[in-house]
Scaffold this active site. Sequence first.
Site, PDB file in Angstrom:
ATOM      1  N   CYS A  95      30.084  41.466  43.381  1.00 17.05           N
ATOM      2  CA  CYS A  95      28.782  42.072  43.636  1.00 17.05           C
ATOM      3  C   CYS A  95      28.940  43.233  44.615  1.00 17.05           C
ATOM      4  CB  CYS A  95      27.754  41.109  44.213  1.00 17.05           C
ATOM      5  SG  CYS A  95      27.369  39.725  43.167  1.00 17.05           S
ATOM      6  N   ARG A  97      34.761  46.154  42.506  1.00 15.04           N
ATOM      7  CA  ARG A  97      34.557  44.806  43.031  1.00 15.04           C
ATOM      8  C   ARG A  97      34.350  43.788  41.908  1.00 15.04           C
ATOM      9  NH1 ARG A  97      33.319  44.547  48.315  1.00 15.04           N
ATOM     10  NH2 ARG A  97      31.970  42.741  48.070  1.00 15.04           N
ATOM     11  N   TRP A 103      28.015  40.182  39.869  1.00 12.14           N
ATOM     12  CA  TRP A 103      29.084  39.391  39.248  1.00 12.14           C
ATOM     13  C   TRP A 103      28.495  37.992  39.116  1.00 12.14           C
ATOM     14  CZ3 TRP A 103      32.416  35.236  40.235  1.00 12.14           C
ATOM     15  CH2 TRP A 103      33.590  35.211  39.470  1.00 12.14           C
ATOM     16  N   ASN A 151      24.618  39.631  47.727  1.00  9.64           N
ATOM     17  CA  ASN A 151      26.016  39.345  47.373  1.00  9.64           C
ATOM     18  C   ASN A 151      26.366  38.034  48.064  1.00  9.64           C
ATOM     19  OD1 ASN A 151      28.797  39.293  47.061  1.00  9.64           O
ATOM     20  ND2 ASN A 151      29.178  40.879  48.581  1.00  9.64           N
ATOM     21  N   GLY A 152      26.831  37.055  47.283  1.00  9.96           N
ATOM     22  CA  GLY A 152      27.195  35.768  47.890  1.00  9.96           C
ATOM     23  C   GLY A 152      26.616  34.613  47.095  1.00  9.96           C
ATOM     24  N   GLU A 212      54.728  38.052  40.601  1.00  8.85           N
ATOM     25  CA  GLU A 212      53.762  39.154  40.702  1.00  8.85           C
ATOM     26  C   GLU A 212      53.689  39.924  39.375  1.00  8.85           C
ATOM     27  OE1 GLU A 212      51.417  39.981  42.436  1.00  8.85           O
ATOM     28  OE2 GLU A 212      51.143  42.128  42.253  1.00  8.85           O
ATOM     29  N   LYS A 243      50.317  40.419  37.192  1.00  6.39           N
ATOM     30  CA  LYS A 243      49.817  41.747  36.819  1.00  6.39           C
ATOM     31  C   LYS A 243      49.582  41.809  35.314  1.00  6.39           C
ATOM     32  CE  LYS A 243      48.720  43.216  39.762  1.00  6.39           C
ATOM     33  NZ  LYS A 243      48.901  42.795  41.133  1.00  6.39           N
ATOM     34  N   GLU A 286      46.496  39.603  34.159  1.00  5.81           N
ATOM     35  CA  GLU A 286      45.162  40.070  34.522  1.00  5.81           C
ATOM     36  C   GLU A 286      44.792  41.375  33.828  1.00  5.81           C
ATOM     37  OE1 GLU A 286      44.664  40.459  38.756  1.00  5.81           O
ATOM     38  OE2 GLU A 286      46.559  41.488  39.025  1.00  5.81           O
ATOM     39  N   HIS A 330      65.068  24.093  32.932  1.00  7.92           N
ATOM     40  CA  HIS A 330      64.324  22.860  33.216  1.00  7.92           C
ATOM     41  C   HIS A 330      62.982  22.829  32.491  1.00  7.92           C
ATOM     42  CE1 HIS A 330      67.303  21.717  36.189  1.00  7.92           C
ATOM     43  NE2 HIS A 330      67.284  22.978  36.573  1.00  7.92           N
ATOM     44  N   LYS A 361      37.342  42.505  42.771  1.00  7.62           N
ATOM     45  CA  LYS A 361      38.305  43.026  43.743  1.00  7.62           C
ATOM     46  C   LYS A 361      38.328  42.187  45.006  1.00  7.62           C
ATOM     47  CE  LYS A 361      41.287  46.023  45.258  1.00  7.62           C
ATOM     48  NZ  LYS A 361      42.660  45.837  44.733  1.00  7.62           N
TER      49      LYS A 361
HETATM   50  C1  F6R Z   1      45.752  40.644  41.818  1.00  6.49           C
HETATM   51  C2  F6R Z   1      44.882  40.677  42.970  1.00  6.49           C
HETATM   52  C3  F6R Z   1      44.418  39.389  43.542  1.00  6.49           C
HETATM   53  C4  F6R Z   1      44.304  39.492  45.072  1.00  6.49           C
HETATM   54  C5  F6R Z   1      43.664  38.219  45.643  1.00  6.49           C
HETATM   55  C6  F6R Z   1      43.614  38.246  47.155  1.00  6.49           C
HETATM   56  O1  F6R Z   1      46.102  41.914  41.390  1.00  6.49           O
HETATM   57  O2  F6R Z   1      44.540  41.717  43.444  1.00  6.49           O
HETATM   58  O3  F6R Z   1      45.241  38.332  43.170  1.00  6.49           O
HETATM   59  O4  F6R Z   1      45.572  39.701  45.608  1.00  6.49           O
HETATM   60  O5  F6R Z   1      42.369  38.078  45.135  1.00  6.49           O
HETATM   61  O6  F6R Z   1      42.871  39.335  47.615  1.00  6.49           O
HETATM   62  P1  F6R Z   1      43.040  39.905  49.068  1.00  6.49           P
HETATM   63  O7  F6R Z   1      44.424  40.432  49.189  1.00  6.49           O
HETATM   64  O8  F6R Z   1      42.007  40.972  49.179  1.00  6.49           O
HETATM   65  O9  F6R Z   1      42.816  38.763  50.021  1.00  6.49           O
END
Ligand code: F6R
Length: 612
Positions: free
Chosen positions: A2, A27, A74, A98-99, A484, A488, A491, A507, A607
Amino acid sequence: MCGIIGYIGERECSNLILEGLRRLEYRGYDSAGIAVISDGDFDIRRAAGKLDRLATSLAGEPLHGTVGIGHTRWATHGAPTEQNAHPHRAGDIVVVHNGIIENHRELLRELIASGHEFLSETDTEIVAHLVRRERAAGLDLRASVRAALQHVEGAYAIAVMDCQHPDTIVAAKNASPLVVGLGENENFIASDIPAILNHTRNVVFLDEGQMLELTRSGVTFFRIDDGSPFEPEVKHISWTPAMAEKGGYKHFMLKEIHEQPRAVTDTMRERIRLESGQVDLPELTLTAESLSNIHRAVVIACGTSWHAGMVGEYLIEQFARIPVEVELASEFRYRHPVVDEHTLVIAVSQSGETADTIAALKESKSHGAHVLAICNVVGSTITRLADSVVLTHAGPEVSVASTKAFTTQIVALYLLAVRLGQVRGLLDAERSTQLLQDLVEVPIHMEAMLHEGEATYLEMAKRFSHSANMLYLGRGLSFPIALEGALKLKELSYIHAEGYAAGEMKHGPIALIEESVPSVFVCPDGPNFEKTVGNIAEIKARGGPVIAVTCVNGKAALEAEADFVLTVPSSPEHTQVLLTSLPMQLIAYHIADFKGTDVDQPRNLAKSVTVE
Ligand code: F6R
């Protein structure tokens, strides 16, 4: 999750609000809306889906007014429909939020019993009705919002308008971000700085339990619980608006990948003294004596930041011989963690607003641990709660998928590891200088890597974009990089991807290998190279395609085995992680772009994850 923006001033504001919402798109959202006050009433426009639908509606029939609020939603309570989109109205009151209002069921029952009628399935509409009830009892808007919030439990950043009082916006914050922008005869509120950066760089970050009244001429701040006023600290933001724009790249993500040489340099800036091998981290407020008394370190983080924490674990254990545990903040907060005043807790977060990391941080502090935050966003909740803060200085990261935040977090953890190693007498000046020299060379290598190899990525994207599953494998420091890489890819491209320690392959995951399941191997120079090459041969023997990421030195050996070889410059093991991260990001980027998914705003993701 949001986004909120509010404006009061002398300009027509609906386009300004819409532009602000565009800068909050990162976001994550699935519907949007705007309300402006026009001739003593509200003009409200809402639309399900992306902002373009709201923009088209506004272009066809513009809203007119110089005070307004906007929102990207959202969905949590109720589907992402126009009906559930914010702003929500109750009589003369509109609210954006937002929340999550945790006690919404109880409040809803109470309000319905006293005759209030609801038009949406959201928890937010309840707040509009609560404020309306207080207004009906004769309180002014500011007092009404404060009184209404006494009934509300949960996380919120809200903005409220009353069409009978068009010269005021009231906003409040508890556990969801809210920033105030101070202008000349105009003022702003927003969930994040990029929304208002084109208009002002003088901002106030609200803390938990704080409220404000916004008028054209000024802003007054007070506390939600007792209504007492306070003078906040005004901060000047050094980011330029251009830093939050795409700068000619097709996507923010691609721009942010290419910004990494600059970003990691900014993380190191003024923290490294090569002549003496010193690391300057004055932000780390623990004395050298307290640092040397640390018995263990615990990293708390989520997602990509958790992967950076895993790299930090290897580095701190290697350079400083302090045992490190890396915990998912969402698990840590609920399992009676063992931390005390001899534990250094390191909270890693790009946004500084991740609900689980904030909760884990508070839990750690309650046990007496010193909490060090490694964070990208100045003034964010985590930076305000932590005892020490090392900012990563990556600049605004707009794309939902984290890239430059990840590599800069690793750089910050690297500097911390060297500092801890020095304090504990394990790294002498010569070794420290070498480690820092290795780090200083990283941006130069990154720069070189980013200027070549696109054709290979495009060819690979074409070949693998239809895959349903992919494996990512690596050993040692390459293991978190494999995790990682898998995150990536899943997502961005919605391809199911799993990261594994390459030694675990036999395993279980090897059962998945067949022609349609490609494996990405993170296989740079170093002690694990030969073993990983052995794993690659095992995959090839079972018909699985292989993409190998290796150093220039390993290229020849791997070309005989792998279908695609991506090279990074040769460098010591402890800095290779920063280089091998780039192909992980680019593989995911190119596959997603080839598939045509929404690279910067993947479905269902936000985000900042400001709720559990
Ligand atoms: C993946 C991504 C998320 C964030 C996670 C933590 O690309 O961006 O997995 O890393 O939501 O977010 P922060 O770092 O803002 O605490």
